[in-house]
Design a protein around this motif. Structure first.
Motif, short mmCIF file in Angstrom:
data_model
loop_
_atom_site.label_atom_id
_atom_site.label_comp_id
_atom_site.label_asym_id
_atom_site.label_seq_id
_atom_site.Cartn_x
_atom_site.Cartn_y
_atom_site.Cartn_z
N LEU A 139 -47.35 54.26 65.89
CA LEU A 139 -47.27 52.81 66.02
C LEU A 139 -45.89 52.36 65.56
CD1 LEU A 139 -50.70 51.61 64.53
CD2 LEU A 139 -50.17 52.30 66.88
N THR A 140 -45.26 51.51 66.37
CA THR A 140 -43.98 50.92 66.01
C THR A 140 -44.15 49.42 65.89
OG1 THR A 140 -42.74 52.66 67.15
CG2 THR A 140 -41.57 50.61 66.69
N ILE A 141 -43.69 48.88 64.78
CA ILE A 141 -43.86 47.45 64.49
C ILE A 141 -42.50 46.83 64.17
CG2 ILE A 141 -46.22 47.75 63.68
CD1 ILE A 141 -45.09 47.58 60.80
N ARG A 142 -42.41 45.51 64.32
CA ARG A 142 -41.17 44.80 64.01
C ARG A 142 -41.26 43.99 62.72
NH1 ARG A 142 -41.88 44.32 69.58
NH2 ARG A 142 -43.03 42.37 69.29
N ARG A 143 -42.46 43.87 62.17
CA ARG A 143 -42.66 43.11 60.94
C ARG A 143 -43.89 43.67 60.24
NH1 ARG A 143 -46.29 37.92 62.09
NH2 ARG A 143 -46.98 38.29 64.24
N PRO A 144 -44.11 43.33 58.96
CA PRO A 144 -45.30 43.84 58.28
C PRO A 144 -46.58 43.36 58.97
CG PRO A 144 -43.75 42.86 56.72
CD PRO A 144 -43.27 42.49 58.09
N LEU A 145 -47.55 44.25 59.10
CA LEU A 145 -48.83 43.93 59.71
C LEU A 145 -49.94 44.52 58.87
CD1 LEU A 145 -47.99 44.76 63.45
CD2 LEU A 145 -48.14 42.47 62.44
N VAL A 146 -51.05 43.81 58.76
CA VAL A 146 -52.20 44.32 58.03
C VAL A 146 -53.22 44.82 59.06
CG1 VAL A 146 -53.99 43.85 56.33
CG2 VAL A 146 -51.80 42.65 56.20
N VAL A 147 -53.32 46.12 59.18
CA VAL A 147 -54.23 46.73 60.15
C VAL A 147 -55.59 46.96 59.48
CG1 VAL A 147 -54.54 48.61 61.79
CG2 VAL A 147 -52.23 47.90 61.12
N ASP A 148 -56.65 46.60 60.18
CA ASP A 148 -58.00 46.83 59.66
C ASP A 148 -58.77 47.60 60.73
OD1 ASP A 148 -60.20 45.80 57.53
OD2 ASP A 148 -61.06 45.86 59.55
N PHE A 149 -59.18 48.83 60.40
CA PHE A 149 -59.88 49.68 61.35
C PHE A 149 -61.39 49.55 61.25
CE2 PHE A 149 -55.75 51.90 61.03
CZ PHE A 149 -55.43 51.97 62.38
N GLY A 150 -61.86 48.43 60.67
CA GLY A 150 -63.29 48.27 60.41
C GLY A 150 -64.18 48.28 61.63
N ALA A 151 -63.67 47.87 62.78
CA ALA A 151 -64.51 47.81 63.97
C ALA A 151 -64.80 49.17 64.57
CB ALA A 151 -63.86 46.91 65.04
N VAL A 152 -63.99 50.16 64.25
CA VAL A 152 -64.11 51.48 64.87
C VAL A 152 -64.10 52.62 63.85
CG1 VAL A 152 -62.87 53.14 66.33
CG2 VAL A 152 -63.18 50.79 67.12
N GLY A 153 -63.39 52.41 62.74
CA GLY A 153 -63.09 53.51 61.83
C GLY A 153 -64.28 54.23 61.24
N LYS A 154 -65.28 53.47 60.77
CA LYS A 154 -66.43 54.13 60.15
C LYS A 154 -67.20 54.97 61.17
CE LYS A 154 -69.50 51.50 57.98
NZ LYS A 154 -70.88 51.59 58.51
N GLY A 155 -67.35 54.44 62.36
CA GLY A 155 -68.01 55.21 63.40
C GLY A 155 -67.24 56.46 63.75
#
Length: 290
Positions: free
Chosen positions: A131-147
């Motif tokens: 992943l390439t970003i241009r500014r700080p981002l808060v990623v939350d994998f809650g919709a997929v990560g646990k599964g």
């Protein structure tokens, strides 16, 4: 029969793994090590995770996740498109502003004026697992990560030669075996009641409800990525698919709009309950209802 249970805490919640016989110590260790590795990369609640590093990248940058992350990112691409942006892993910032932050303050904060809400399709450049970003981002994998983690743990059991098991990651469940198992669908208004029973056979079932992880009068963890606000129309969902990551993501996607667009893009069955008490059940859902 699944007569033995291994209980563990993983990514902030309680898990249960049912097997015909007690798991060997080395298998239990593999599972615990797998959970730790996942958490150290994808958790927004840990100071040492890659997700936290992304949130602190003042000048942006490129971040290479483990190669298997591409599977999750691909799924997010599809869910994001099928919901017109409602499912978005960049809702992490909105969750923190609403109080669902690392300290679990549960105290909402005002958004800074002029602060543009991030979007997965606009603010992230993806190349496989990078992943390439241009500014700080808060990623939350809650919709997929646990599964997804449930699937990884199931893979550990499969490689160990276990043909019968249930991995239950606190509502995200994968079944493997020769006989189906009955799973109660908890009523979102009363934990002592079920609205029906699903027959799960070599598939995955995931549930999501707005009464879980709820604080204040109207705040909960299921956010619309287009607005950053909690959903109101749908209050509980259940999705059954071939793998748990997909079922998990679809359980979230079912909170947004018509289900027909999802059923045209994914192979799954579902149940969902609306705030007014109505229940929608797909024709192919294997279960019985009260």
């Amino acid at each position: 029969m699944l007569t033995s249970r291994f209980e563990l805490d993983a990514i902030g919640t309680s898990w249960e793994i049912d097997t015909p016989a007690p798991l060997h110590a080395d298998i239990r260790k593999q599972i615990l090590d797998t959970v730790e590795r996942f958490d150290s990369v994808y958790s927004r609640f840990r100071k040492d995770s890659m997700v936290t590093a992304i949130s602190q990248a003042v000048e942006g940058g490129s971040f290479t996740f483990p190669s298997e992350a591409a599977t999750m990112f691909d799924l997010y691409d599809r869910l994001h498109a099928a919901t017109d942006g409602a499912v978005d892993p960049l809702v992490g910032q909105d969750l923190e502003l609403l109080g669902y932050d690392r300290e679990y303050s549960l105290v909402p904060r005002e958004r800074e004026e002029g602060l543009l809400r991030p979007s997965w399709h606009r603010d992230v450049i993806r190349d496989g697992s990078q992943l390439t970003i241009r500014r700080p981002l808060v990623v939350d994998f809650g919709a997929v990560g646990k599964g997804y983690l449930v699937d990884v743990v199931a893979g550990v059991l499969d490689k160990a030669g276990l043909g019968d098991f249930i991995v239950d990651g606190s509502g995200d469940m994968r079944h493997c075996g020769s006989s189906a198992t009955a799973v109660g669908l908890e009523h979102p208004f009363d934990a002592e009641m079920v609205i029906g029973v699903a027959n799960l056979n070599n598939r995955s079932l995931c549930a999501s409800a707005s009464n879980r992880r709820r604080w204040g009068d109207i705040l909960h963890h299921v956010l619309d990525g287009r607005t950053g606000r909690p959903t109101t129309d749908v209050i509980a969902t259940w999705a059954v698919a071939a793998d748990t990551a997909t079922a998990d993501g679809l359980a979230t996607a079912l909170f947004f709009g018509s289900a027909s667009r999802l059923t045209s893009a994914f192979d799954f069955s579902f149940v969902r309950m609306f705030a007014d008490g109505r229940v929608e059940i797909s024709d192919d859902f294997d279960g019985v209802f009260t």
